[in-house]
Design a protein around this motif. Structure first.
Motif, mmCIF file in Angstrom:
data_model
loop_
_atom_site.group_PDB
_atom_site.id
_atom_site.type_symbol
_atom_site.label_atom_id
_atom_site.label_comp_id
_atom_site.label_asym_id
_atom_site.label_seq_id
_atom_site.Cartn_x
_atom_site.Cartn_y
_atom_site.Cartn_z
ATOM 1 N N LEU A 79 0.710 -1.232 -0.078
ATOM 2 C CA LEU A 79 0.215 -0.157 0.155
ATOM 3 C C LEU A 79 0.865 1.222 0.063
ATOM 4 N N GLY A 80 2.100 1.139 0.646
ATOM 5 C CA GLY A 80 2.863 2.181 0.684
ATOM 6 C C GLY A 80 3.311 2.536 -0.680
ATOM 7 N N SER A 81 3.919 1.534 -1.125
ATOM 8 C CA SER A 81 4.566 1.866 -2.455
ATOM 9 C C SER A 81 3.482 2.189 -3.644
ATOM 10 N N SER A 82 2.143 1.882 -3.627
ATOM 11 C CA SER A 82 1.141 2.228 -4.501
ATOM 12 C C SER A 82 0.533 3.498 -4.267
ATOM 13 N N GLY A 83 1.023 4.107 -3.066
ATOM 14 C CA GLY A 83 0.270 5.335 -2.875
ATOM 15 C C GLY A 83 -1.410 5.649 -2.408
ATOM 16 N N ALA A 84 -1.585 4.186 -2.087
ATOM 17 C CA ALA A 84 -2.941 4.274 -1.613
ATOM 18 C C ALA A 84 -3.237 4.455 -0.186
ATOM 19 N N GLY A 85 -2.117 4.806 0.624
ATOM 20 C CA GLY A 85 -2.151 5.027 2.039
ATOM 21 C C GLY A 85 -3.236 6.183 2.433
ATOM 22 N N PRO A 86 -3.241 7.400 1.844
ATOM 23 C CA PRO A 86 -4.363 8.439 2.347
ATOM 24 C C PRO A 86 -5.686 8.178 2.293
ATOM 25 N N GLY A 87 -5.989 7.353 1.511
ATOM 26 C CA GLY A 87 -7.360 7.269 1.433
ATOM 27 C C GLY A 87 -7.988 5.976 2.511
ATOM 28 N N PHE A 88 -7.004 5.538 3.457
ATOM 29 C CA PHE A 88 -7.315 4.746 4.364
ATOM 30 C C PHE A 88 -8.433 4.989 5.326
ATOM 31 N N LEU A 89 -8.087 6.150 5.944
ATOM 32 C CA LEU A 89 -8.907 6.658 7.051
ATOM 33 C C LEU A 89 -10.114 7.188 6.607
ATOM 34 N N PRO A 90 -10.993 7.406 7.467
ATOM 35 C CA PRO A 90 -12.320 8.111 7.334
ATOM 36 C C PRO A 90 -12.173 9.622 6.981
ATOM 37 N N ASP A 91 -13.052 10.416 6.169
ATOM 38 C CA ASP A 91 -12.751 11.682 5.657
ATOM 39 C C ASP A 91 -12.894 12.392 7.086
ATOM 40 N N THR A 92 -13.665 12.170 7.903
ATOM 41 C CA THR A 92 -13.575 13.072 9.188
ATOM 42 C C THR A 92 -12.425 13.068 9.870
ATOM 43 N N ALA A 93 -11.487 11.856 9.866
ATOM 44 C CA ALA A 93 -10.330 11.789 10.423
ATOM 45 C C ALA A 93 -9.304 12.746 9.849
ATOM 46 N N TYR A 94 -9.157 12.862 8.676
ATOM 47 C CA TYR A 94 -8.710 13.836 8.128
ATOM 48 C C TYR A 94 -8.903 15.459 8.303
ATOM 49 N N LEU A 96 -10.324 16.335 10.977
ATOM 50 C CA LEU A 96 -9.776 16.493 12.306
ATOM 51 C C LEU A 96 -8.316 16.894 12.515
ATOM 52 N N LEU A 97 -7.557 16.118 11.812
ATOM 53 C CA LEU A 97 -6.211 16.411 11.762
ATOM 54 C C LEU A 97 -5.795 17.616 11.159
ATOM 55 N N SER A 98 -6.410 18.121 10.140
ATOM 56 C CA SER A 98 -5.953 19.507 9.506
ATOM 57 C C SER A 98 -6.115 20.418 10.343
ATOM 58 N N GLY A 99 -7.126 20.251 11.354
ATOM 59 C CA GLY A 99 -7.470 21.428 12.474
ATOM 60 C C GLY A 99 -6.370 21.557 13.501
ATOM 61 N N VAL A 100 -5.548 20.569 13.685
ATOM 62 C CA VAL A 100 -4.915 20.565 14.755
ATOM 63 C C VAL A 100 -3.490 21.502 14.546
ATOM 64 N N ASN A 101 -2.962 22.307 15.499
ATOM 65 C CA ASN A 101 -1.830 22.819 15.303
ATOM 66 C C ASN A 101 -0.901 22.498 16.142
ATOM 67 N N LEU A 102 0.068 21.622 15.713
ATOM 68 C CA LEU A 102 0.914 20.730 16.396
ATOM 69 C C LEU A 102 1.644 21.682 17.366
ATOM 70 N N GLU A 103 2.061 22.891 17.298
ATOM 71 C CA GLU A 103 2.991 23.465 17.943
ATOM 72 C C GLU A 103 2.079 23.884 19.062
ATOM 73 N N ASP A 104 0.750 23.950 19.270
ATOM 74 C CA ASP A 104 -0.082 24.397 20.401
ATOM 75 C C ASP A 104 -0.313 23.125 21.262
ATOM 76 N N SER A 105 -0.153 21.978 20.567
ATOM 77 C CA SER A 105 -0.557 20.688 21.021
ATOM 78 C C SER A 105 0.720 20.218 22.295
ATOM 79 N N MET A 106 0.204 19.709 23.148
ATOM 80 C CA MET A 106 1.273 18.943 24.104
ATOM 81 C C MET A 106 2.274 18.290 23.510
ATOM 82 N N SER A 107 3.706 18.563 23.860
ATOM 83 C CA SER A 107 4.801 18.166 23.394
ATOM 84 C C SER A 107 5.341 16.892 24.109
ATOM 85 N N GLY A 108 4.999 16.583 25.465
ATOM 86 C CA GLY A 108 5.789 15.596 25.929
ATOM 87 C C GLY A 108 5.912 15.937 27.533
#
Lengths: 121, 203
Positions: A79-94, A96-108
């Motif tokens: 799957l990784g080599s065929s480029g089919a990866g991004p379509g694996f997750l449901p659209d809602t997951a993408y 959600l992830l696009s709205g997350v600012n990683l710099e504001d999130s907890m880092s450890g």
């Protein structure tokens, strides 16, 4: 005035005059008493002879459990080599992830103190 | 337990058991068997320790300690024939350890053992001679003194004495030669006096 050097024979005669120590009276009894006090106590502990464990039967279940793991690996590579990866997750997951600012999130672990301070105030 | 040793041991003599029998019984913590070993070998060990410690009063304690170590673990002596050498080696090591902890004391007049003859004048002469010889021996280096003690006083073979000292026979002979040379040098100034003292006593 020491005279001629002492001969071996003369030295042997003198050595024969050296004190011949004799065992003090009661020495054997004192030793035997010490031994009796020690009794059968033995300060040497015999180590158990190590028992060699019988070789374990190799289980076929282990190989069976490996099959799905191997299949998963192969699938991932495909799957990784065929480029089919991004379509694996449901659209809602993408979304959600696009709205997350990683710099504001907890880092450890560094954030633990600040979180603790915030919760205490 | 010793009875079982007796039935299988040698007969005759004041000690019908061999060292091997007694050692084997001692492994089984047979105190009577061990007492026979003590009776057989203690005097030798004591005399060697006494000489190594220059007549110090602790000689008995050190000799006892060697036997206690044997009692605690008789299995250390793999061959009964090596027992005497083992005891002497352990005892001499104990002496060395004790001297390392506390400097050696020289033989005092009160510590000199007399051999029981009670002619006062003769004993005085003999005692003076003996003290001079003892002092000269006491001043020898430790290993030379041990070599001389084992071979000259205790009549061990050179090979047996070398085993006690854990050196080659050649090295033992070298120790003996140096000991004798040193003694000659030390005693030579008093040689005539000492030999005359012995002659007067009919030695």
């Amino acid at each position: 005035m020491t005279g001629p050097q002492m001969s071996d024979d003369e030295l042997d005669r003198l050595l024969s005059a050296a004190t011949r120590p004799v065992v003090p009276d009661g020495a054997l009894a004192r030793l035997n008493a010490r031994i009796a006090r020690e009794g059968g106590a033995d300060n040497v502990v015999a180590l158990q002879r190590s028992v060699k464990e019988p070789p374990r039967q190799s289980s076929r279940l282990g190989w069976l459990a490996g099959l799905p793991l191997a299949a998963s690996l192969v699938l991932g590579i495909y799957l990784g080599s065929s480029g089919a990866g991004p379509g694996f997750l449901p659209d809602t997951a993408y979304e959600l992830l696009s709205g997350v600012n990683l710099e504001d999130s907890m880092s450890g672990i560094d954030d633990v103190l600040s979180v603790a301070e915030e919760s205490s105030t | 337990m010793l009875q079982s040793v007796a039935t299988g041991g040698q007969s005759g003599g004041s000690h019908p058991h061999t060292d091997a029998d007694l050692l084997a019984a001692s492994v089984r913590k047979d105190q009577r068997a061990f007492a026979l070993l003590v009776e057989r070998h203690f005097a030798l060990v004591y005399r060697v320790v006494w000489r190594q410690m220059n007549g110090h009063a602790d000689a008995e304690d050190v000799a006892q300690e060697a036997f206690l170590r044997l009692w605690k673990n008789p299995g250390q002596v793999r061959e009964a024939g090596a027992l005497k050498g083992w005891l002497l080696r352990v005892a001499s090591n104990l002496v060395t350890d004790r001297f390392r902890k506390a400097p050696a004391e020289t033989l005092g007049d009160d510590d000199v053992f007399v051999d029981g003859r009670d002619n006062a004048e003769e004993a005085l002469g003999r005692r003076q001679v003996a003290t001079a010889i003892d002092d000269a021996i006491a001043q020898l280096p430790e290993r030379q003194r041990l070599a001389l003690t084992l071979v000259h006083f205790e009549q061990l073979s050179n090979a047996a004495a070398a085993a006690v000292l854990e050196v080659s026979v050649d090295a033992l002979e070298s120790l003996l030669a140096r000991a004798r040379r040193t003694l000659k040098e030390k005693l030579n100034p008093q040689k005539q006096l000492l030999l005359a003292g012995l002659a007067a006593e009919g030695r």
